[in-house]
Write an enzyme that holds these catalytic residues in place. Structure first.
Site, PDB file in Angstrom:
ATOM      1  N   ASP A 161       0.812  -1.226   0.000  1.00 17.66           N
ATOM      2  CA  ASP A 161       0.000   0.000   0.000  1.00 17.66           C
ATOM      3  C   ASP A 161       0.849   1.281   0.000  1.00 17.66           C
ATOM      4  OD1 ASP A 161       0.729  -0.513   2.616  1.00 17.66           O
ATOM      5  OD2 ASP A 161      -1.110   0.313   3.475  1.00 17.66           O
ATOM      6  N   ILE A 207       3.213 -10.401   0.798  1.00 13.10           N
ATOM      7  CA  ILE A 207       2.955 -11.764   1.286  1.00 13.10           C
ATOM      8  C   ILE A 207       1.834 -11.782   2.327  1.00 13.10           C
ATOM      9  CG2 ILE A 207       5.355 -12.462   0.872  1.00 13.10           C
ATOM     10  CD1 ILE A 207       5.515 -12.688   4.034  1.00 13.10           C
ATOM     11  N   ASP A 208       1.527 -10.598   2.891  1.00 13.74           N
ATOM     12  CA  ASP A 208       0.561 -10.567   4.000  1.00 13.74           C
ATOM     13  C   ASP A 208      -0.902 -10.686   3.561  1.00 13.74           C
ATOM     14  OD1 ASP A 208       2.792 -10.170   5.496  1.00 13.74           O
ATOM     15  OD2 ASP A 208       2.391  -8.076   5.992  1.00 13.74           O
ATOM     16  N   ARG A 243       5.261 -32.476  22.294  1.00  8.42           N
ATOM     17  CA  ARG A 243       5.589 -31.096  22.658  1.00  8.42           C
ATOM     18  C   ARG A 243       4.572 -30.076  22.138  1.00  8.42           C
ATOM     19  NH1 ARG A 243      12.022 -31.309  21.273  1.00  8.42           N
ATOM     20  NH2 ARG A 243      12.719 -31.643  23.416  1.00  8.42           N
ATOM     21  N   ARG A 335       8.445 -25.172  22.591  1.00  7.49           N
ATOM     22  CA  ARG A 335       9.494 -24.519  21.801  1.00  7.49           C
ATOM     23  C   ARG A 335       8.871 -23.402  20.958  1.00  7.49           C
ATOM     24  NH1 ARG A 335      11.739 -27.523  24.697  1.00  7.49           N
ATOM     25  NH2 ARG A 335      13.440 -28.995  24.284  1.00  7.49           N
ATOM     26  N   HIS A 341      11.904 -14.594   7.387  1.00  7.93           N
ATOM     27  CA  HIS A 341      11.922 -14.324   5.944  1.00  7.93           C
ATOM     28  C   HIS A 341      11.928 -15.581   5.070  1.00  7.93           C
ATOM     29  CE1 HIS A 341      12.707 -10.448   7.668  1.00  7.93           C
ATOM     30  NE2 HIS A 341      12.427  -9.913   6.508  1.00  7.93           N
TER      31      HIS A 341
HETATM   32  O1  F6P Z   1       5.785  -7.526   3.425  1.00 10.54           O
HETATM   33  C1  F6P Z   1       5.254  -7.345   4.703  1.00 10.54           C
HETATM   34  C2  F6P Z   1       6.103  -8.021   5.697  1.00 10.54           C
HETATM   35  O2  F6P Z   1       6.234  -9.312   5.275  1.00 10.54           O
HETATM   36  C3  F6P Z   1       5.567  -7.952   7.107  1.00 10.54           C
HETATM   37  O3  F6P Z   1       4.746  -8.991   7.485  1.00 10.54           O
HETATM   38  C4  F6P Z   1       6.831  -7.846   7.923  1.00 10.54           C
HETATM   39  O4  F6P Z   1       6.617  -7.149   9.099  1.00 10.54           O
HETATM   40  C5  F6P Z   1       7.725  -7.087   7.030  1.00 10.54           C
HETATM   41  O5  F6P Z   1       7.376  -7.445   5.730  1.00 10.54           O
HETATM   42  C6  F6P Z   1       9.180  -7.256   7.288  1.00 10.54           C
HETATM   43  O6  F6P Z   1       9.855  -6.585   6.278  1.00 10.54           O
HETATM   44  P1  F6P Z   1      11.390  -6.195   6.287  1.00 10.54           P
HETATM   45  O7  F6P Z   1      12.118  -7.273   6.958  1.00 10.54           O
HETATM   46  O8  F6P Z   1      11.733  -6.060   4.844  1.00 10.54           O
HETATM   47  O9  F6P Z   1      11.473  -4.896   7.001  1.00 10.54           O
END
Ligand code: F6P
Length: 423
Positions: A161, A207-208, A243, A335, A341
């Site tokens: 966005d 991805i969210d 677990r 755990r 990422h």
């Molecule tokens: O693209 C969104 C997102 O995946 C969020 O869920 C996460 O907080 C963020 O990216 C982390 O992004 P970066 O590590 O690039 O700052």
């Protein structure tokens, strides 16, 4: 039409498929096609070698790895951007395919073959950055100049966005920027009138799955698949030891990944940003639920926490704390796994190749059909149909969800996500 594409913000699987689709559809429909490296930062830097070299020192983003790979001028070009027998070669700028230097060149003409096979590549091969300079009017003026210099009159932006808002700001400011460039004597009157308007279209790479007015964003299916596989792996070891595992997944304001991963991976309890637990003590609620599951014979426990999950007072719910609760109250050997990422990188799943391909083609059509009076469009998908929606309406509704969460109005947040939602 001279058409450029850039990727911006956090990368997502499927962004390369978008670039490929836009480039190929653009060429087939008679356009000249360009890629902009490093997102908006590349637009600001343009193709002036001096500017690129000078700003490497004061770079607002870390581009040191880029200068290293360009210096080598080897097959290992920036982010493996590979050039085949596309238009770039015809420019005579490269030595032979795969060995041309892109040093100081951020806006690059590409041909059909330059994007061959890109549907299967993870991340974004043309690079992305969070540009501070583009947020200033001076930066946008330079970006406009660089585009006009190359004759580009249409821009496709693939990002979240924030990136799409940047695109709309750029477009609405464009006439003023052109006027200023002419007044400063940087472009001729003829160029100013030729480039009086900019066409822009947005595609959502995130991805969210956090953008309103579209059912799915590019990269979300791959990330979900990645989480699902991780849960499968965890399930077997969790079962072996009886677990509990607390998994933190991405999603700042959107619990889509957490919710769907929970359903597809058989989770016991899920924490979402839009819908915090309703009871006074979520600790009790969670423990009672997991206790019941254990009572009926479950050997393993999976709790999923979206990274942006909070309680009803907006206090973050942290995976480590959830682990302590499970250990202390239920005596479970627990755990924590933070997927991080691994959810974002890697090859796109099939749907993250199909969706960007269909949307990329639609983006080119939207640009070819755009008139100056139209709003900027975002390409989305609703009920399995590729659609165009006014970009700023989608951004505004997306922001409204985050604002409702910040105002603790979770019902409102949920109603934006799903108009038919009832508590
Ligand atoms: O693209 C969104 C997102 O995946 C969020 O869920 C996460 O907080 C963020 O990216 C982390 O992004 P970066 O590590 O690039 O700052």
């Amino acid at each position: 039409m001279k058409l450029a594409i850039l990727t911006s913000g956090g990368d997502s699987a499927g962004m390369n498929a978008v670039v490929r689709a836009v480039v190929k559809a653009g060429i087939l429909k008679g356009c000249e096609t360009w890629v902009v490296r490093e997102g908006y930062e590349g637009l600001v830097r343009g193709n002036t070698e001096a500017l690129a070299e000078q700003s490497l020192d004061e770079a607002p983003v870390d581009l040191s790895d880029i200068s290293a790979s360009t210096d080598r001028n080897s097959n290992n070009l920036i982010h493996n951007l590979r050039f085949g027998d596309g238009d770039l070669l015809k420019d005579g700028t490269g030595d032979h395919p795969g060995t041309r230097s892109l040093k100081g060149r951020y806006i690059v003409r590409v041909g059909f073959d330059d994007v061959r096979g890109w549907f299967a590549e993870g991340g974004t091969l043309i690079g992305t950055a969070r540009s501070k300079t583009f947020r200033t009017q001076e930066g946008r003026l330079q970006a406009a100049y660089n585009m006009i210099k190359e004759g580009i009159d249409a821009l496709v932006v693939c990002g979240g966005d924030g990136s799409l808002t940047g695109a709309d700001v750029f477009r609405s400011e464009w006439p003023k920027l052109v006027e200023a460039l002419h007044a400063e004597g940087r472009i001729t009157a003829e160029k100013a009138s030729l480039h009086a308007h900019l066409k822009i279209v947005g595609l959502v790479g995130s991805i969210d799955n956090d953008m309103s007015m579209t059912d799915l964003t590019i990269g979300a299916p791959t990330a979900l698949h990645r989480i699902c596989e991780a849960i499968d792996n965890i399930n077997s070891t969790a079962s072996s030891h009886s677990r509990a595992f607390v998994l933190e997944v991405m999603g700042r304001h959107c619990g889509w990944l957490a919710l769907l991963a929970g359903v597809s991976g058989g989770a016991d309890f899920i924490f979402l940003p839009e819908r915090p637990p309703t009871s006074d003590s979520w600790e009790n609620e969670m423990c009672e639920c997991i206790h019941r599951h254990r009572e009926v014979g479950k050997r393993k426990t999976i709790v999923i926490v979206a990274e942006g999950a909070t309680d009803r007072d907006l206090k973050p719910i942290k995976a480590e704390y959830v682990k302590d609760v499970l250990t202390d109250r239920l005596g479970l050997d627990t755990r924590v796994t933070t997927l991080g990422h691994t959810q974002r990188g890697g090859r796109p799943c099939a749907y993250d190749r199909v969706l960007p391909t269909m949307q990329g083609i639609e983006a080119v059509d939207a640009l070819l059909e755009a008139t100056h009076n139209d709003p900027s469009y975002m390409i989305g998908i609703q009920e399995n149909k590729i659609i165009r929606v006014p970009l700023m309406e989608a951004v505004a509704m997306t922001r409204a969800v985050s604002e409702a969460i910040e105002a603790k109005d979770f019902e409102k947040a949920m109603s934006y996500r799903d108009p038919e939602f009832k508590e």
